[in-house]
Design an enzyme around this catalytic site. Structure first.
Site, PDB file in Angstrom:
ATOM      1  N   ARG A 110      35.158   3.184  -0.609  1.00 41.78           N
ATOM      2  CA  ARG A 110      35.601   3.162  -1.999  1.00 41.78           C
ATOM      3  C   ARG A 110      36.457   1.923  -2.244  1.00 41.78           C
ATOM      4  O   ARG A 110      37.190   1.483  -1.358  1.00 41.78           O
ATOM      5  CB  ARG A 110      36.435   4.415  -2.292  1.00 41.78           C
TER       6      ARG A 110
ATOM      7  N   PHE B 205      40.191  12.836   0.502  1.00 37.98           N
ATOM      8  CA  PHE B 205      40.931  14.079   0.756  1.00 37.98           C
ATOM      9  C   PHE B 205      40.391  14.827   1.986  1.00 37.98           C
ATOM     10  O   PHE B 205      39.722  14.255   2.835  1.00 37.98           O
ATOM     11  CB  PHE B 205      40.889  14.973  -0.472  1.00 37.98           C
TER      12      PHE B 205
ATOM     13  N   THR C 193      39.976   4.212   8.616  1.00 39.38           N
ATOM     14  CA  THR C 193      39.946   3.467   9.881  1.00 39.38           C
ATOM     15  C   THR C 193      38.868   4.035  10.799  1.00 39.38           C
ATOM     16  O   THR C 193      38.194   3.289  11.500  1.00 39.38           O
ATOM     17  CB  THR C 193      41.309   3.494  10.612  1.00 39.38           C
TER      18      THR C 193
ATOM     19  N   PHE D 265      47.080   8.761  18.210  1.00 43.34           N
ATOM     20  CA  PHE D 265      48.295   7.963  18.022  1.00 43.34           C
ATOM     21  C   PHE D 265      48.942   7.773  19.390  1.00 43.34           C
ATOM     22  O   PHE D 265      48.691   8.536  20.314  1.00 43.34           O
ATOM     23  CB  PHE D 265      49.282   8.681  17.096  1.00 43.34           C
TER      24      PHE D 265
ATOM     25  N   TRP E  93      42.096   1.955  16.088  1.00 40.75           N
ATOM     26  CA  TRP E  93      43.242   1.293  15.474  1.00 40.75           C
ATOM     27  C   TRP E  93      43.827   0.241  16.415  1.00 40.75           C
ATOM     28  O   TRP E  93      44.141  -0.865  16.005  1.00 40.75           O
ATOM     29  CB  TRP E  93      44.314   2.321  15.101  1.00 40.75           C
TER      30      TRP E  93
ATOM     31  N   LYS F 205      40.850   8.440   7.784  1.00 42.01           N
ATOM     32  CA  LYS F 205      39.394   8.474   7.596  1.00 42.01           C
ATOM     33  C   LYS F 205      38.813   7.066   7.443  1.00 42.01           C
ATOM     34  O   LYS F 205      37.751   6.770   7.976  1.00 42.01           O
ATOM     35  CB  LYS F 205      39.040   9.307   6.357  1.00 42.01           C
TER      36      LYS F 205
ATOM     37  N   ALA G 192      39.754  11.707  -6.408  1.00 36.87           N
ATOM     38  CA  ALA G 192      39.214  12.773  -5.574  1.00 36.87           C
ATOM     39  C   ALA G 192      39.568  14.161  -6.096  1.00 36.87           C
ATOM     40  O   ALA G 192      39.138  15.162  -5.532  1.00 36.87           O
ATOM     41  CB  ALA G 192      39.698  12.620  -4.140  1.00 36.87           C
TER      42      ALA G 192
ATOM     43  N   LYS H  68      51.704   2.940  -1.572  1.00 32.68           N
ATOM     44  CA  LYS H  68      50.658   3.232  -0.599  1.00 32.68           C
ATOM     45  C   LYS H  68      50.267   2.027   0.234  1.00 32.68           C
ATOM     46  O   LYS H  68      49.914   2.138   1.399  1.00 32.68           O
ATOM     47  CB  LYS H  68      49.425   3.762  -1.356  1.00 32.68           C
TER      48      LYS H  68
END
Lengths: 770, 770
Positions: free
Chosen positions: B245, B506, B223, B594, B623, B221, B475, B256
């Protein structure tokens, strides 16, 4: 890179000639310099040809000849486009003649300036550009101060003065725009690259402000420091810099209040100084607690996984390839394992590599928080189901007690800081070997978290003179002095005739002794003069006056004249002067005058001080009058600093740990001898065995007495200093013997400061900070 | 105040005339405006008389006529002196004619510019000054992007792009210099005063990026959000803003990694984004932990002191006078005590005033730390001798789980934030009454700690388009959306035809539902379009593909074409589209492609999405290609956003708590019904009784399934949603039912990210962040 613009107003051709000559001179006198150059030329009929600049001056200058009918926007666009092109060192803009006869050329001209500002081109001649790389005389413009009587609250005084934009102050004192990182308009971080630019510049005079043994209320070292630089710079017109410690935010909301000086000797805006500032303490908290989390997680992972599983996770196969990270390679080297292919390690080597084998009982690293939270003084962690069976007792300290703060204060650059962070010992393994941050693999992350904190923060006093705020290590378990880097930067900036005034925490027996033996030893800097702060109040206490307690009205002895108490109490002053002389540094006594002090008391103190060997003793009224109230002190400091001195350390690093401790105890504190507990003796043996024996000593002793007994005022004698335990901050680089119990986490009182603190949501003004 | 300079290049007298006219026009068309004005005049023979300006234009302009023989320094000094004088609105400088014939006038001219720059005068006409107060069309200059193949690491891509100076970006998008507080050169806080200046400016289009139910790896989300604004602004030349955020720093060093987007759709510099940023989370930590320290200290003080002693300490006699502080007066009012003289309270009133009587067992407030420290999940505090007998079990959460973070995300200004902070319930007293931050007297201090954090931080994407980073609440236990204030500022800045793209955490069943029902309800803003992010990978998982686990290679189903799994998994996509339609908002599906996705798979998803009611469904290649790879998405968003929609909430606040929960469970999650535990039922009764029944609902549910069972993929049906417990964030303003157990403190893995993170001490470059 700052592009340098020559703005040529070509009305007469002699200007062209002048420009040519200047550019040529630059090239000839500075063959190595390639100043970038933007030439914006508003020309009627003649201009400097771009190829002349390119070939004669050796710069890559682009000439643009815009079409006759181009619009203003096209001019601006072209300038901006070129500015973003890193291959272009300068812009050589030749406007068509038509622009000057068109009515719009007024806007073109202003637009061009806007463009120049946008691009952050600094509009000045190349000569100026080169000059600025060298040391520049200050063009300080002090802020006017008109003290009121009675003296308003600190926050009111601070708010009543409008600080200069920090970028203006920076320019006044010779900082280049690229050396500054503004954090809002009143504070900025200064790049360490300045040390390179000024590497051949001689240092200014180095002045330490220390104090006699204080009452629990403090005797005003910070206000003396601030008042002194206000006097030096704003009144005597001498370059000067104050270097102060950043205060912990915790006590601001607890009992102590702010630490930005006070009255008319303050750093402004005081609320910025006392709150987050530029985030250095927050960065320390984050780094410190990352180490703590890494320790406990590692203990858990080692306890719950086989060697094989640990190895598989620590050195995972990524796209079918396993390899060690640089941090892991460093650990292998420390272990004496010379393999670089993970599959070549023997099971024993794998075991040595994957297991730090930290003993949970011997973890010395604590978590920290920048809040006065007494309930975190002793805690049990790891009680959740997910960590069941690995609970252990530990504690939180206040953030400034972190070893990382002590490192920040002592480091001389990024590489050194990174190395010190890696050397920090966090505990020992089950064989008694020290385990370091390097072993945890966390060094790089710590350096990353601390990369901005290493740059000192520039602020200003009430009178617009410069201040560095940087680092604030504890004055007992650490050395209680602001950073080496801030002092070094300031000593270059003030110039050879200037003054850097830095402050040491607690009384001179602690803060000053550590300043000399630890900070100066680390930095290689030599102090020129010590300013020893005394108050009639503290002297009366040493002379036998009743107890002084925070929050309780002062007994009458402290309000009425009492020459006998003062005279008797000067024993402490005399002893502290003698301590400074042990290091070969002359002393100026600064009597911080309160309104209850009588003329006779003041004169008595000054007379005794001079009779005790002080080079001068003067009264100071900075609190009520600002720099003007400290002019006499400034003159005395100037005079004494010009004398030669014979600075020396009190002990050699090669002396044994016991000898070093004994030297401090006897020569500084006046103890007959020291007495080591069995724990202390065992630690000394351990540190010697680990090769830490040659570190300097950082005594953790009460600041309320020259002895270890807070109630013993004046100059206690005939006592044996008990060394309860000994600890070490290997990364910071000192050993700290504990004399008594040191609290590393303050609490909140029943009525904390925050009861009075509030924010006006409309004006954004803060109330109740003091 | 910015002083406004007109730079007059007076060669021809028609310029003088023009200037006169302009100044007059300003005055006539803007009677209320008093632009400050500096006129710097380089004149041969004629100039605008200062008294003309003063009388005709009504500005306080000072004319300086320097002596004929004055030096350059004197000119500069005079300008600077006047600039510091707040009574002077402008500088009207008439240089003597002699300057223009002297050979030195070239330096004078450049010096004057330097002076102008120093003074932070913005050199522009008054007309321009007034225009700038109004909305300005953007003059955005995107950064060029030349994507490499294969795509390098995130930190390499970030480092390869030189960001624009943040002040330049700010100017390009119409921010005034005084609305900006730079924090270094690549990030700046933006003042909320902008909302006042633009109060009559219509909002731009409001775009929410949400996602289908994700795999544990996340579906991109952030990106998509970043790629979308890069496409809108840098390629379609439409004003756009991304609102993101701020990530917690803990996971950056854990498992992460960073959260600044990825590949060629990133916020730069990514290391600034992922580390301290402008200190907002540190401020939250400080504020949160001050509340915690105040709670435990208060319990201890109440337990160990008599009413009388407490009263004496809480309301001390200062110089013989006792009085209540404003914070204490507010508490008296809440208690219904109308006395203002401390000596007038009855013993019962004193008791009510001094005793919060907090039940240690019912303290709900937790400490926080921005580190992944699993050993703090359950701890015992207060085990030191000084707090003996008051030990209690508690926990640390990760900082972003603090209610203060949720408040930051939902507030609309300082006054509102202060009020919300005061309303925060920290526990209850022994009578079961809620105790708030106001009762602790800490509200003002919290507001002071948060005064800078309330300003959103401006950064930029890889293509130089603007981004706000502000707030990052959890979230699950909170609402998982960036701040209302950032969205509001951005909606004004982009202008009526522009786009603000904001992201909800989320899957859409959680983040989007809360965005609509909580965030939009609080802000009053209406969304125009939802971008729903899907990946072939997640769809295959929903279609029955094997488990996807972080750190483990993907099973072959996810690497090879499998149209059946994709088609089956689209059930989840369809359901999430329907959820958005419940709120009356149209959906554009963004398939984040992808390299393993096949053309047939991509086309299948887009076909099913459109058949399921999506207004459009497009593939995105941001991306690997940056904004250029998202142009199709940008065009679709532009088209769909221009259509009218019928936004509505899913429930009314006046519905009962149970009804609100049931509505979400049935309509959004697809549950048959809900089932309340006895604890949950008791809490509902309690909240109703306390008057908290009309707050919106913030479900704390797993994001890995539409149901409460993470392993149930696709569209689970036939289940009853169990409500284990219910909690409330009264300050933030929502009630959060717990469905299952929510971890509020992540841990470190065996091989944390920090193993790869390091800093080059020479170049200061960071390695290993991703």
């Amino acid at each position: 890179m700052v592009k340098c613009a020559i703005c040529v107003h070509l009305i007469y051709s002699d200007i062209v000639q002048k420009c040519r000559e200047e550019l040529k001179a630059i090239r000839e006198t500075n063959p190595d310099l390639k100043p970038t150059l933007a030439i914006i030329q508003v020309c009627l009929c003649c201009y400097i040809p771009a190829d002349f600049v390119s070939t004669q001056i050796g710069l890559n200058v682009m000439q643009i000849c815009l079409p006759r009918q181009c619009t203003e926007d096209e001019v601006i666009d072209e300038i901006l486009r070129l500015n973003e092109d890193s291959r272009v060192h300068g812009i050589f803009l030749h406007l068509p003649q038509s622009f000057l006869s068109r009515s719009c050329h007024f806007e073109v001209f202003t637009e061009m300036f806007v463009a120049v500002v946008i691009c952050q081109h600094v509009v000045r001649s190349s000569t100026r550009w080169i000059q600025e790389q060298q040391y520049q005389p200050w063009r300080l413009r002090p802020l006017k101060l008109q003290p009121l009587s009675p003296v308003p609250s600190d926050i009111e005084i601070s708010r009543a003065q409008t600080p200069k934009p920090i970028s203006q102050l920076a320019q006044e004192i010779g900082l280049l725009p690229e050396e500054l990182e503004a954090y809002g308009n009143t504070k900025a971080k200064v790049h360490l690259s300045l040390l390179n630019r000024f590497q051949h510049q001689p240092n200014g005079k180095y002045v330490l402000v220390a104090g006699i043994t204080p009452t629990p209320l403090g005797e005003g070292k910070s206000t003396v420091t601030t008042g002194l630089v206000q006097a030096l710079s704003a009144h005597l017109k001498l370059n000067s810099f104050a270097c102060l410690r950043q205060p912990s935010q915790g006590p601001t909301f607890g009992v102590k209040g702010g630490a930005a000086g006070g009255g008319y000797a303050q750093v402004i805006p005081m609320e910025e100084f006392n709150l987050h500032l530029t985030g250095d303490i927050h960065a320390i908290t984050a780094a410190n607690n990352l180490v703590a989390a890494a320790i406990d997680a590692r203990i858990l992972h080692e306890a719950t996984q086989s060697d094989k599983a640990l190895y598989r996770r620590l050195v995972p196969s990524v796209n079918g390839v396993r390899c060690f990270s640089p941090i892991q390679m460093a650990r292998l080297q420390r272990l004496g394992i010379n393999e670089s292919d993970p599959s070549d390690l023997t099971p024993e080597e794998v075991r040595a590599f994957v297991r730090l084998d930290l003993d949970p009982e011997k973890v010395t690293w604590q978590r920290v928080v920048d809040t006065n939270d007494r309930f975190l003084r002793k805690i049990t962690v790891g009680q959740a189901n997910t960590e069941k069976g690995h609970a252990r007792q530990t504690q939180f300290d206040i953030a400034v007690a972190s070893e990382i703060m002590a490192i920040l204060a002592l480091t001389d650059g990024l590489a050194d800081m990174r190395a010190r962070l890696g050397r920090m010992v966090v505990g020992s393994n089950r064989n008694g070997q020290p385990i370091t941050a390097d072993d945890l693999g966390v060094t790089g992350a710590l350096a990353v978290l601390m990369k901005d904190a290493i740059k000192p923060t520039l602020m200003q006093t009430l009178e617009g003179t410069p201040v560095f705020v940087h680092a604030g290590p504890f004055a007992n378990i650490a050395h209680g002095n602001s950073s080496v880097l801030a002092d070094k930067l300031a000593l270059k900036l003030v110039g050879e005739e200037g003054f850097v005034v830095t402050e040491a925490g607690f009384g001179a027996d602690i803060g000053m002794e550590k300043f000399f033996n630890i900070k100066c030893r680390t930095s290689g800097l030599k102090p020129d003069v010590v300013v020893l702060v005394a108050t009639v109040r503290a002297l009366k206490m040493h002379g036998g006056g009743p107890n002084v307690t925070a929050g309780v009205p002062l007994p009458k002895e402290y309000i009425n004249e009492n020459l006998q108490l003062v005279a008797d109490g000067c024993s402490n002053l005399k002893k502290q002067i003698q301590i400074a002389h042990l290091f070969g540094v002359p002393v100026v006594v600064a009597l911080n005058v309160f309104k209850t002090d009588t003329q006779a008391e003041i004169e008595l103190v000054c007379r005794i001080a001079e009779a005790s060997g002080a080079s001068a003793a003067v009264q100071c009224h900075h609190w009520s009058r600002g720099g003007r109230g400290s002019v006499e002190l400034a003159q005395a400091v100037k005079k004494v600093a010009s004398q030669k001195n014979n600075f020396q350390f009190l002990y050699n690093l090669q002396d044994s740990i016991v000898e070093k401790i004994r030297t401090i105890a006897q020569k500084v504190y006046g103890a007959d001898d020291i007495e080591l507990s069995p724990e202390a003796q065992a630690k000394i043996d351990y540190y010697n065995q680990q090769g830490f024996g040659a570190l300097p000593i950082c005594m953790a002793k009460t600041h309320l007495s020259l002895s270890h007994m807070p109630e013993k005022k004046g100059v206690p004698t005939g006592f044996i200093l008990p060394i309860r335990d000994i600890r070490a901050s290997i990364g910071a680089g000192f050993i700290y013997p504990l004399v008594g119990t040191m609290s590393t986490m303050p609490g909140l009182p029943t009525r904390p400061c925050f009861y009075d603190i509030d924010l006006d949501p409309v004006t954004e003004e803060i109330k109740g900070l003091f």
